[in-house]
Design a protein around this motif. Structure first.
Motif, PDB file in Angstrom:
ATOM      1  N   ALA A 186       0.829  -1.206   0.000  1.00 12.06           N
ATOM      2  CA  ALA A 186       0.000   0.000   0.000  1.00 12.06           C
ATOM      3  C   ALA A 186       0.858   1.249   0.000  1.00 12.06           C
ATOM      4  O   ALA A 186       0.566   2.234  -0.694  1.00 12.06           O
ATOM      5  CB  ALA A 186      -0.929  -0.014   1.215  1.00 12.06           C
ATOM      6  N   TRP A 187       1.935   1.230   0.781  1.00 13.34           N
ATOM      7  CA  TRP A 187       2.795   2.424   0.872  1.00 13.34           C
ATOM      8  C   TRP A 187       3.496   2.709  -0.459  1.00 13.34           C
ATOM      9  O   TRP A 187       3.576   3.853  -0.899  1.00 13.34           O
ATOM     10  CB  TRP A 187       3.825   2.231   1.982  1.00 13.34           C
ATOM     11  CG  TRP A 187       4.286   3.550   2.532  1.00 13.34           C
ATOM     12  CD1 TRP A 187       5.350   4.303   2.107  1.00 13.34           C
ATOM     13  CD2 TRP A 187       3.665   4.297   3.582  1.00 13.34           C
ATOM     14  NE1 TRP A 187       5.431   5.467   2.830  1.00 13.34           N
ATOM     15  CE2 TRP A 187       4.419   5.489   3.746  1.00 13.34           C
ATOM     16  CE3 TRP A 187       2.566   4.077   4.400  1.00 13.34           C
ATOM     17  CZ2 TRP A 187       4.088   6.458   4.697  1.00 13.34           C
ATOM     18  CZ3 TRP A 187       2.241   5.032   5.352  1.00 13.34           C
ATOM     19  CH2 TRP A 187       2.996   6.209   5.485  1.00 13.34           C
ATOM     20  N   ARG A 188       3.963   1.686  -1.097  1.00 14.34           N
ATOM     21  CA  ARG A 188       4.662   1.900  -2.366  1.00 14.34           C
ATOM     22  C   ARG A 188       3.699   2.326  -3.469  1.00 14.34           C
ATOM     23  O   ARG A 188       4.061   3.118  -4.350  1.00 14.34           O
ATOM     24  CB  ARG A 188       5.441   0.639  -2.749  1.00 14.34           C
ATOM     25  CG  ARG A 188       6.717   0.482  -1.920  1.00 14.34           C
ATOM     26  CD  ARG A 188       7.242  -0.943  -1.891  1.00 14.34           C
ATOM     27  NE  ARG A 188       8.476  -1.042  -1.111  1.00 14.34           N
ATOM     28  CZ  ARG A 188       8.519  -1.054   0.230  1.00 14.34           C
ATOM     29  NH1 ARG A 188       7.407  -0.989   0.925  1.00 14.34           N
ATOM     30  NH2 ARG A 188       9.679  -1.157   0.860  1.00 14.34           N
ATOM     31  N   GLU A 189       2.490   1.818  -3.439  1.00 11.16           N
ATOM     32  CA  GLU A 189       1.490   2.268  -4.411  1.00 11.16           C
ATOM     33  C   GLU A 189       1.161   3.746  -4.193  1.00 11.16           C
ATOM     34  O   GLU A 189       0.971   4.503  -5.148  1.00 11.16           O
ATOM     35  CB  GLU A 189       0.223   1.409  -4.298  1.00 11.16           C
ATOM     36  CG  GLU A 189       0.409  -0.006  -4.829  1.00 11.16           C
ATOM     37  CD  GLU A 189      -0.812  -0.874  -4.600  1.00 11.16           C
ATOM     38  OE1 GLU A 189      -1.689  -0.467  -3.787  1.00 11.16           O
ATOM     39  OE2 GLU A 189      -0.902  -1.956  -5.209  1.00 11.16           O
ATOM     40  N   PHE A 190       1.120   4.147  -2.940  1.00 12.11           N
ATOM     41  CA  PHE A 190       0.882   5.551  -2.628  1.00 12.11           C
ATOM     42  C   PHE A 190       2.037   6.424  -3.135  1.00 12.11           C
ATOM     43  O   PHE A 190       1.820   7.472  -3.749  1.00 12.11           O
ATOM     44  CB  PHE A 190       0.713   5.708  -1.112  1.00 12.11           C
ATOM     45  CG  PHE A 190       0.816   7.123  -0.619  1.00 12.11           C
ATOM     46  CD1 PHE A 190      -0.206   8.037  -0.837  1.00 12.11           C
ATOM     47  CD2 PHE A 190       1.948   7.551   0.056  1.00 12.11           C
ATOM     48  CE1 PHE A 190      -0.119   9.339  -0.381  1.00 12.11           C
ATOM     49  CE2 PHE A 190       2.052   8.851   0.515  1.00 12.11           C
ATOM     50  CZ  PHE A 190       1.020   9.752   0.296  1.00 12.11           C
ATOM     51  N   GLU A 191       3.263   5.992  -2.885  1.00 13.29           N
ATOM     52  CA  GLU A 191       4.412   6.778  -3.336  1.00 13.29           C
ATOM     53  C   GLU A 191       4.473   6.833  -4.862  1.00 13.29           C
ATOM     54  O   GLU A 191       4.849   7.868  -5.450  1.00 13.29           O
ATOM     55  CB  GLU A 191       5.707   6.202  -2.767  1.00 13.29           C
ATOM     56  CG  GLU A 191       5.818   6.390  -1.263  1.00 13.29           C
ATOM     57  CD  GLU A 191       7.238   6.268  -0.762  1.00 13.29           C
ATOM     58  OE1 GLU A 191       7.701   7.168  -0.054  1.00 13.29           O
ATOM     59  OE2 GLU A 191       7.888   5.254  -1.092  1.00 13.29           O
ATOM     60  N   ALA A 192       4.106   5.749  -5.523  1.00 14.45           N
ATOM     61  CA  ALA A 192       4.054   5.760  -6.988  1.00 14.45           C
ATOM     62  C   ALA A 192       3.022   6.773  -7.476  1.00 14.45           C
ATOM     63  O   ALA A 192       3.234   7.455  -8.487  1.00 14.45           O
ATOM     64  CB  ALA A 192       3.721   4.362  -7.515  1.00 14.45           C
ATOM     65  N   ARG A 193       1.923   6.897  -6.748  1.00 11.44           N
ATOM     66  CA  ARG A 193       0.898   7.881  -7.114  1.00 11.44           C
ATOM     67  C   ARG A 193       1.449   9.300  -6.980  1.00 11.44           C
ATOM     68  O   ARG A 193       1.173  10.159  -7.825  1.00 11.44           O
ATOM     69  CB  ARG A 193      -0.327   7.682  -6.223  1.00 11.44           C
ATOM     70  CG  ARG A 193      -1.550   8.504  -6.617  1.00 11.44           C
ATOM     71  CD  ARG A 193      -2.778   7.998  -5.890  1.00 11.44           C
ATOM     72  NE  ARG A 193      -3.929   8.881  -6.116  1.00 11.44           N
ATOM     73  CZ  ARG A 193      -5.153   8.651  -5.647  1.00 11.44           C
ATOM     74  NH1 ARG A 193      -5.372   7.544  -4.928  1.00 11.44           N
ATOM     75  NH2 ARG A 193      -6.144   9.487  -5.896  1.00 11.44           N
ATOM     76  N   LEU A 194       2.251   9.525  -5.936  1.00 18.32           N
ATOM     77  CA  LEU A 194       2.882  10.833  -5.785  1.00 18.32           C
ATOM     78  C   LEU A 194       3.871  11.096  -6.929  1.00 18.32           C
ATOM     79  O   LEU A 194       3.887  12.181  -7.516  1.00 18.32           O
ATOM     80  CB  LEU A 194       3.620  10.923  -4.449  1.00 18.32           C
ATOM     81  CG  LEU A 194       2.802  11.039  -3.175  1.00 18.32           C
ATOM     82  CD1 LEU A 194       3.733  11.265  -1.988  1.00 18.32           C
ATOM     83  CD2 LEU A 194       1.788  12.170  -3.268  1.00 18.32           C
ATOM     84  N   LEU A 195       4.692  10.120  -7.217  1.00 13.83           N
ATOM     85  CA  LEU A 195       5.687  10.287  -8.284  1.00 13.83           C
ATOM     86  C   LEU A 195       5.017  10.555  -9.626  1.00 13.83           C
ATOM     87  O   LEU A 195       5.552  11.291 -10.466  1.00 13.83           O
ATOM     88  CB  LEU A 195       6.576   9.042  -8.365  1.00 13.83           C
ATOM     89  CG  LEU A 195       7.545   8.851  -7.190  1.00 13.83           C
ATOM     90  CD1 LEU A 195       8.097   7.438  -7.163  1.00 13.83           C
ATOM     91  CD2 LEU A 195       8.693   9.863  -7.292  1.00 13.83           C
ATOM     92  N   ARG A 196       3.825   9.980  -9.808  1.00 12.04           N
ATOM     93  CA  ARG A 196       3.117  10.177 -11.074  1.00 12.04           C
ATOM     94  C   ARG A 196       2.701  11.632 -11.270  1.00 12.04           C
ATOM     95  O   ARG A 196       2.518  12.087 -12.402  1.00 12.04           O
ATOM     96  CB  ARG A 196       1.905   9.248 -11.117  1.00 12.04           C
ATOM     97  CG  ARG A 196       1.363   8.987 -12.523  1.00 12.04           C
ATOM     98  CD  ARG A 196       0.362   7.860 -12.526  1.00 12.04           C
ATOM     99  NE  ARG A 196       1.004   6.583 -12.294  1.00 12.04           N
ATOM    100  CZ  ARG A 196       0.775   5.799 -11.247  1.00 12.04           C
ATOM    101  NH1 ARG A 196      -0.100   6.176 -10.328  1.00 12.04           N
ATOM    102  NH2 ARG A 196       1.397   4.647 -11.112  1.00 12.04           N
ATOM    103  N   LEU A 197       2.599  12.393 -10.183  1.00 13.02           N
ATOM    104  CA  LEU A 197       2.243  13.808 -10.297  1.00 13.02           C
ATOM    105  C   LEU A 197       3.288  14.570 -11.112  1.00 13.02           C
ATOM    106  O   LEU A 197       2.966  15.522 -11.819  1.00 13.02           O
ATOM    107  CB  LEU A 197       2.111  14.438  -8.910  1.00 13.02           C
ATOM    108  CG  LEU A 197       0.934  13.952  -8.053  1.00 13.02           C
ATOM    109  CD1 LEU A 197       1.054  14.500  -6.641  1.00 13.02           C
ATOM    110  CD2 LEU A 197      -0.382  14.377  -8.683  1.00 13.02           C
TER     111      LEU A 197
END
Length: 617
Positions: A186-197
């Motif tokens: 879950a944490w890495r999926e969240f960070e990937a979502r941030l990086l996608r910004l």
């Protein structure tokens, strides 16, 4: 020590008036020295300093004060006058939404938002599960995405976000390994979502904190986190400040262009004149692989735009033999755009490389294992960053090479990927010119073609890059990022044009940009005109300007206006408009000059330049 000199100037109250010394004083300092210097520099009012100011607003979900000193030092190290403004404790949500926030009393060049994991967990009830954290992360991601949208709507400056490393003390509160795995996912999926910004929004950059913690860790000091609210250790904040400093360089067009390699005990092991072309250490084996890693990294960098050159105290013929015949070398002569190997002074040889490439000396970055050679370059060419490596520790060479982001850019373009090849082709042009009977014959036989075009989405990054990196032929030196170029393209009263150029030897690609606008009385204005130095003095600039004049006249405009803003590097184009029939408006002075052309008599066409395709302008 350099820090002592900063302290001496600070105590005497003379830091502001002697700020020009600061970049060289900070060069080579370790993180402790930079932090100490930054504490002194942060006391200086940017308004009291003559220089290029760079304003950074810092917001976040933890205490921010410890970031001020290293960030100030990093900006000053790169030649900026830092103006670092700190937001309130845990006030980032309100501050990024409110353009009237005191944090933005001065519109910043860059806003940095530092996020931490505690902001997620504080919203959870105890006990919590991995599924609870996943839900909280989804909500937090939506919150951050809304803040990004609000910031981009209200501010022209760029925004830097950080990812949120997960401290072990949170994961350790789950006792079963399956739940820990679910939390990690879950944490890495969240960070990937941030990086996608950073991919989805222009003007938004996301610094991935995980690699920084891996190098500079530990992530936090538990006592400081508990007692002061500081969620990051000094080393991590220093690493973040270093990253932000290079983002600032990229935004201001200060990205370095050439990596200049020393050879002996830097790029390969051993001394060439002693070991011979086949005896140097590279390739397999622990030591050889360490040097090979440097060569591969240099080649990897060069594939994205930076140019590679060699500056070595060596016999040139032996260097060329080694580059050609040693089977274990990764780098070859064809990978280089310049090779200077002799027994002369390295500062002189670096100047020769810059002159050969028609680039400013500050475009170079030099890596060398010799303290005396590094000192000589630093003393004579302070504008050249020098990377120090130790001949006895080749395993560290790769990490020293990549410790600073000298070649960090906002976006790698197609032009970047073929830049090295184009410089190598330029050597063929120069050989052709030397064989020509005259400059006129050379230009006539070169077969230059020019195209003006309206940039599409694929070319916007390159146009922005031209505004940031072009210094010599840059009439107003207005630096624009991708977002600003996109806004200009969508403005009905403005126009943006790219300039492509080719000749008998090949395609130069996109080499220039023109920004124009229409004034209230219908007159046209050239807001800026930029052209790469590699196509100067070939009539390209004259052909483009004549086209702008002809189109303005055909459109019935009463005049074409333009301006020239002098800088330390664009003096060669001070009379560009005057030579093309423009009249100066007002008396000459030290600042910007206004010019106007009444369009009654246009300059003659440039006979040796063909306007192959022309977008109506």
């Amino acid at each position: 020590m350099s820090v002592d000199r900063v302290k001496e100037l600070s105590r005497a109250g003379k830091l502001a008036e002697n700020y020009g010394e600061v970049p060289s004083l900070l060069a080579g300092l370790d993180e402790t020295g930079l932090r100490r210097a930054g504490m002194l520099l942060s006391r200086v009012d940017a308004a009291d300093v003559d220089g290029t100011r760079f304003t950074v607003a810092v917001a976040g979900s933890s205490a921010l004060q410890p970031l001020e000193a290293p960030l100030t030092a990093q900006l000053a190290r790169h030649g900026f006058v830092p103006d670092v403004r700190l937001g309130g404790y845990k006030q980032y949500g309100m501050e990024l939404r409110d353009p009237a926030s005191p944090l933005f009393d001065v519109e910043p060049d860059l806003t940095v938002c530092v996020l931490d994991a505690d902001e997620v967990f504080k919203h959870l009830d105890t006990p919590w599960t991995a599924a609870d954290v996943r839900d909280a992360l989804t909500e937090h991601a939506e919150h951050i995405e809304a803040l990004v949208t609000a910031h981009r709507a209200d501010h022209a400056g760029a925004l830097v976000l950080t990812t949120l490393p997960l401290p072990r003390h949170w994961a350790a509160q789950l006792v079963d390994l399956r739940s820990r795995a679910e939390l990690g996912i879950a944490w890495r999926e969240f960070e990937a979502r941030l990086l996608r910004l950073a991919v989805e929004h222009t003007g938004v950059f996301v610094v991935d904190m995980e690699p920084l913690v891996g190098v500079a860790g530990p992530l936090l000091d538990p006592r400081l986190a508990a007692y002061t609210g500081v969620q990051f250790a000094d080393g991590v904040l220093a690493a973040l400040a270093r990253e932000v400093g290079h983002i600032a360089r990229a935004l201001r067009g200060k990205t370095s262009k050439v990596l200049v390699l020393d050879l002996d005990n830097t790029t390969w092991g051993g001394v060439l004149v002693e070991e011979g072309p086949l005896g140097i250490t590279t390739g397999e084996g622990p030591v050889g692989e360490a040097f090979t890693a440097v060569q591969k990294a240099a080649k990897q960098l060069a594939s994205q735009g930076p140019l590679l050159a060699v500056c070595s105290k060596n016999d040139e013929d032996k260097v060329r033999i080694a580059l050609r015949d040693n089977p274990d070398l990764t780098l070859r002569e064809d990978d280089l755009v310049a090779l200077v190997a002799n027994w002369g002074a390295k500062p002189d040889n670096l100047r020769q490389i810059a002159e050969q490439l028609n680039l400013g000396i500050d475009s170079l970055v030099f890596i060398d294992d010799s303290p005396s050679e590094r000192g000589l370059v630093a003393a004579n060419l302070p504008q050249v960053p020098v990377i120090a490596v130790d001949a006895d520790e080749p395993a560290l060479h790769l990490h020293r090479l990549l410790a600073d982001g000298w070649f960090t850019t906002q976006r790698v373009t197609d032009e970047d990927r073929v830049r090295g090849e184009r410089y190598r082709t330029e050597r063929k042009r120069m050989e052709f010119r030397e064989r020509a009977d005259s400059l006129g014959d050379y230009l006539a036989q070169l077969g230059t073609t020019v195209e003006l075009f309206v940039p599409g989405e694929a070319e916007v990054g390159r146009i922005a890059q031209i505004t940031q990196r072009t210094n010599q032929f840059n009439l107003t030196t207005t630096r624009l990022d991708v977002a600003a170029v996109t806004a200009a393209l969508s403005d009905p009263d403005r126009a943006v044009y790219g300039v492509r150029c080719a000749d008998k030897f090949g395609d130069h690609g996109i080499v220039g940009a023109v920004f124009t606008s229409t004034e209230a009385d219908g007159a046209r204005r050239v807001d800026n005109f930029l052209l790469s130095c590699r196509v100067l003095a070939r009539g390209v600039e004259d052909a483009v300007l004549r086209t702008l004049l002809a189109q303005a006249k055909a459109a019935g405009a009463p005049a074409l206006h333009a301006a020239y803003r002098p800088t330390a590097k664009n003096g060669a184009v001070a009379d560009f408009y005057a030579k093309s029939g423009f009249s100066a408006v007002g008396e000459p002075g030290g600042g910007s000059r206004e010019f106007t052309h009444d369009l009654t008599e246009l300059p003659p066409p440039v006979q040796h330049v063909e306007l192959k395709t022309l977008t109506t302008v």
